[in-house]
Design a protein around this motif. Sequence first.
Motif, short mmCIF file in Angstrom:
data_model
loop_
_atom_site.label_atom_id
_atom_site.label_comp_id
_atom_site.label_asym_id
_atom_site.label_seq_id
_atom_site.Cartn_x
_atom_site.Cartn_y
_atom_site.Cartn_z
N ASP A 136 0.83 -1.21 0.00
CA ASP A 136 0.00 0.00 0.00
C ASP A 136 0.86 1.26 0.00
OD1 ASP A 136 -2.47 -1.19 -0.17
OD2 ASP A 136 -2.80 -1.26 1.98
N HIS A 137 1.94 1.26 0.75
CA HIS A 137 2.82 2.42 0.75
C HIS A 137 3.39 2.68 -0.64
CE1 HIS A 137 6.93 4.20 0.97
NE2 HIS A 137 6.25 5.12 1.61
N ALA A 138 3.90 1.63 -1.27
CA ALA A 138 4.48 1.79 -2.60
C ALA A 138 3.43 2.32 -3.58
CB ALA A 138 5.05 0.46 -3.09
N LYS A 139 2.24 1.77 -3.53
CA LYS A 139 1.20 2.19 -4.48
C LYS A 139 0.68 3.58 -4.18
CE LYS A 139 -0.78 -1.88 -3.93
NZ LYS A 139 -1.70 -3.04 -4.02
N ASP A 140 0.72 4.00 -2.91
CA ASP A 140 0.36 5.38 -2.59
C ASP A 140 1.31 6.34 -3.31
OD1 ASP A 140 -1.76 4.73 -0.95
OD2 ASP A 140 -0.61 4.88 0.91
N VAL A 141 2.61 6.05 -3.25
CA VAL A 141 3.60 6.91 -3.91
C VAL A 141 3.41 6.89 -5.43
CG1 VAL A 141 6.07 7.34 -4.27
CG2 VAL A 141 5.25 6.56 -2.03
N LEU A 142 3.19 5.70 -5.97
CA LEU A 142 2.98 5.57 -7.42
C LEU A 142 1.72 6.30 -7.87
CD1 LEU A 142 3.86 1.79 -7.86
CD2 LEU A 142 5.22 3.74 -8.63
N GLN A 143 0.68 6.22 -7.07
CA GLN A 143 -0.58 6.86 -7.43
C GLN A 143 -0.45 8.37 -7.46
OE1 GLN A 143 -3.87 5.42 -5.11
NE2 GLN A 143 -5.39 6.12 -6.58
N VAL A 144 0.25 8.92 -6.48
CA VAL A 144 0.47 10.37 -6.46
C VAL A 144 1.32 10.79 -7.66
CG1 VAL A 144 1.55 12.27 -5.19
CG2 VAL A 144 0.18 10.58 -3.96
N ALA A 145 2.35 10.00 -7.98
CA ALA A 145 3.25 10.35 -9.08
C ALA A 145 2.57 10.33 -10.44
CB ALA A 145 4.45 9.42 -9.08
N THR A 146 1.62 9.40 -10.63
CA THR A 146 0.99 9.24 -11.94
C THR A 146 -0.27 10.06 -12.12
OG1 THR A 146 -0.18 7.27 -11.11
CG2 THR A 146 1.89 6.90 -12.27
N THR A 147 -0.82 10.58 -11.04
CA THR A 147 -2.11 11.27 -11.13
C THR A 147 -2.02 12.52 -12.00
OG1 THR A 147 -2.90 10.47 -8.99
CG2 THR A 147 -3.86 12.51 -9.80
N ALA A 148 -2.89 12.60 -12.99
CA ALA A 148 -3.09 13.79 -13.83
C ALA A 148 -1.87 14.17 -14.65
CB ALA A 148 -3.54 14.98 -12.98
N VAL A 149 -0.94 13.23 -14.90
CA VAL A 149 0.20 13.53 -15.76
C VAL A 149 0.22 12.62 -16.99
CG1 VAL A 149 1.62 14.47 -13.91
CG2 VAL A 149 1.80 12.03 -14.46
N GLY A 150 -0.92 12.00 -17.30
CA GLY A 150 -1.02 11.20 -18.50
C GLY A 150 -0.32 9.86 -18.45
N VAL A 151 -0.13 9.33 -17.24
CA VAL A 151 0.53 8.03 -17.07
C VAL A 151 -0.41 7.10 -16.33
CG1 VAL A 151 2.50 6.82 -16.06
CG2 VAL A 151 2.82 9.08 -17.06
N GLU A 152 -0.58 5.90 -16.85
CA GLU A 152 -1.45 4.91 -16.22
C GLU A 152 -0.75 4.26 -15.03
OE1 GLU A 152 -2.19 2.20 -19.39
OE2 GLU A 152 -3.01 3.73 -20.72
N LEU A 153 -1.53 3.65 -14.16
CA LEU A 153 -0.99 2.90 -13.02
C LEU A 153 -1.67 1.54 -12.96
CD1 LEU A 153 0.59 2.56 -10.37
CD2 LEU A 153 -1.26 3.75 -9.19
N SER A 154 -0.86 0.51 -12.77
CA SER A 154 -1.40 -0.85 -12.65
C SER A 154 -0.97 -1.47 -11.34
CB SER A 154 -0.94 -1.73 -13.81
OG SER A 154 -1.41 -3.07 -13.64
N ASP A 155 -1.92 -2.12 -10.67
CA ASP A 155 -1.60 -2.94 -9.52
C ASP A 155 -0.92 -4.22 -10.02
OD1 ASP A 155 -1.48 -3.72 -6.89
OD2 ASP A 155 -3.63 -3.65 -6.53
N GLY A 156 -0.46 -5.04 -9.09
CA GLY A 156 0.22 -6.27 -9.46
C GLY A 156 -0.72 -7.46 -9.51
N SER A 157 -0.21 -8.61 -9.09
CA SER A 157 -0.94 -9.87 -9.24
C SER A 157 -1.10 -10.56 -7.90
CB SER A 157 -0.18 -10.80 -10.18
OG SER A 157 1.10 -11.10 -9.62
N THR A 158 -1.98 -11.57 -7.89
CA THR A 158 -2.02 -12.53 -6.80
C THR A 158 -1.68 -13.91 -7.36
OG1 THR A 158 -3.36 -13.62 -5.11
CG2 THR A 158 -4.52 -12.87 -7.08
N ASN A 159 -0.80 -14.62 -6.65
CA ASN A 159 -0.39 -15.94 -7.14
C ASN A 159 -1.25 -17.07 -6.58
OD1 ASN A 159 0.52 -16.00 -4.52
ND2 ASN A 159 2.71 -16.06 -5.05
#
Length: 448
Positions: free
Chosen positions: A305-328
């Motif tokens: 969650d911490h990593a994705k919080d940072v990624l979400q802030v970085a990608t928001t409104a700058v034309g870059v998509e964000l993808s979560d990972g997988s479950t094995n």
Amino acid sequence: MSVPSTVPGVLPALTALADSALADIDPLVPGRWATPVTWRQPVHTVYVPAHLVVGDGAPGADLPRRWGSDALAALDAYGHPADLARELGVAEAHADTVGELTRAKLLREPVEDLRIDFEDGFTQRGVAPDARDADEDTRARQAAEVLADWFGAPGGAPGDAASPAPAFAGIRFRSFDPAVRDRGLRTLAIVLEGLAERDVLRTVLEQDRRALRLTLPKVQHHRQVEAFVEVLRALESTLGVPELPFEVQVETPQAILAEDGAAEPARLISAGEGRVLSLHYGTYDYSASLGVDAAAQSLEHPVADHAKDVLQVATTAVGVELSDGSTNRIPVGTREEVLEGWRIHHHLVRRHLRRGIRQGWDLHAHQLVTRHLTTIAYFRSDWRVTADRLRAYVAGDTSRWMDEPATAKAMAGYLRRAHGCGAVTDHELATTGLDHAQLRSLQVKGRV
């Protein structure tokens, strides 16, 4: 006795002062910082090891159809799609419709985005060490053939009902780790050359630069992205093709927090010089690198969650998509084991949708069932009230809702995604009284 105000007289000077100080920032306000994802973003990326896509006995371009058939068979073995929807907690009012739409999606477009994986998922068991380079070269050439079929090379049949092609596709090659960099670039070059030779590469890039996906994994520093941009420029010059965009996979702690304490994802995006399509979170490499034990590694672990919080802030409104990972945790085995796997996947997909992450990875055909069912259910649940609120906002009706432009942007984006994933029909979207262009304007500007 009143004293005449001197403020009006100094306003021009004040404005000029602010304009001068912010000359380099002002273009970002209506530009880079105001670029939400308004194009189609896939709801998932399916990762399939290269040896399971191409080679002797592998399905090749037929893989999406086979995965769709396997997913439908698993769903039919459970029972009626609506019963599964109810079992997973979909409201009774929506269960029948969600079930019908899920089955239709699995028939029409089971796989939206597919990555032929030449990295972690690719194994060469049974291939002698001194023959592995030749083996990978062969599979890379075959991967180019498959991608060409999907992208509509002469003789291909993309989107054919009997063998539906993914709308997005590409490869994941090996990282820029010095030990494997040469091998990764060799595979990339072979695939791109194969596409260029078939007159596919230029056409795809000119028609939709987001359709071809090249995934650079295990990035640890923005200078690796800078180096990759230079590599792509050299390939573009050699092959005579337009600019090649790419994705960055974030699965190391250095890609979240730089050595100087800065947030590295923003630097990764800047280093891409407008080429970065998406940032993908890598669940297991990232968790393991932080010392999380295998039994505790999960998309909902606090470090994730911490990593994705940072990624979400970085990608928001700058034309870059964000993808979560997988479950094995794969939905296979007995009926109860399959259902348990579906419950876990449903929970994780719904969780990242609720937090505003619209995409994730799938690793097995049976996960397509809950990927589409959960996504459709999520967007189905609130589409009607969202349409009502948006219609009232445009009309200036504040009798029930007093929404602001920021909320209107979110509502327009929600409805456009709902329609794109198949949760809302053309007729239902039209109840907003807005056409596609107007909805996009609302998503970007908060007004029609």
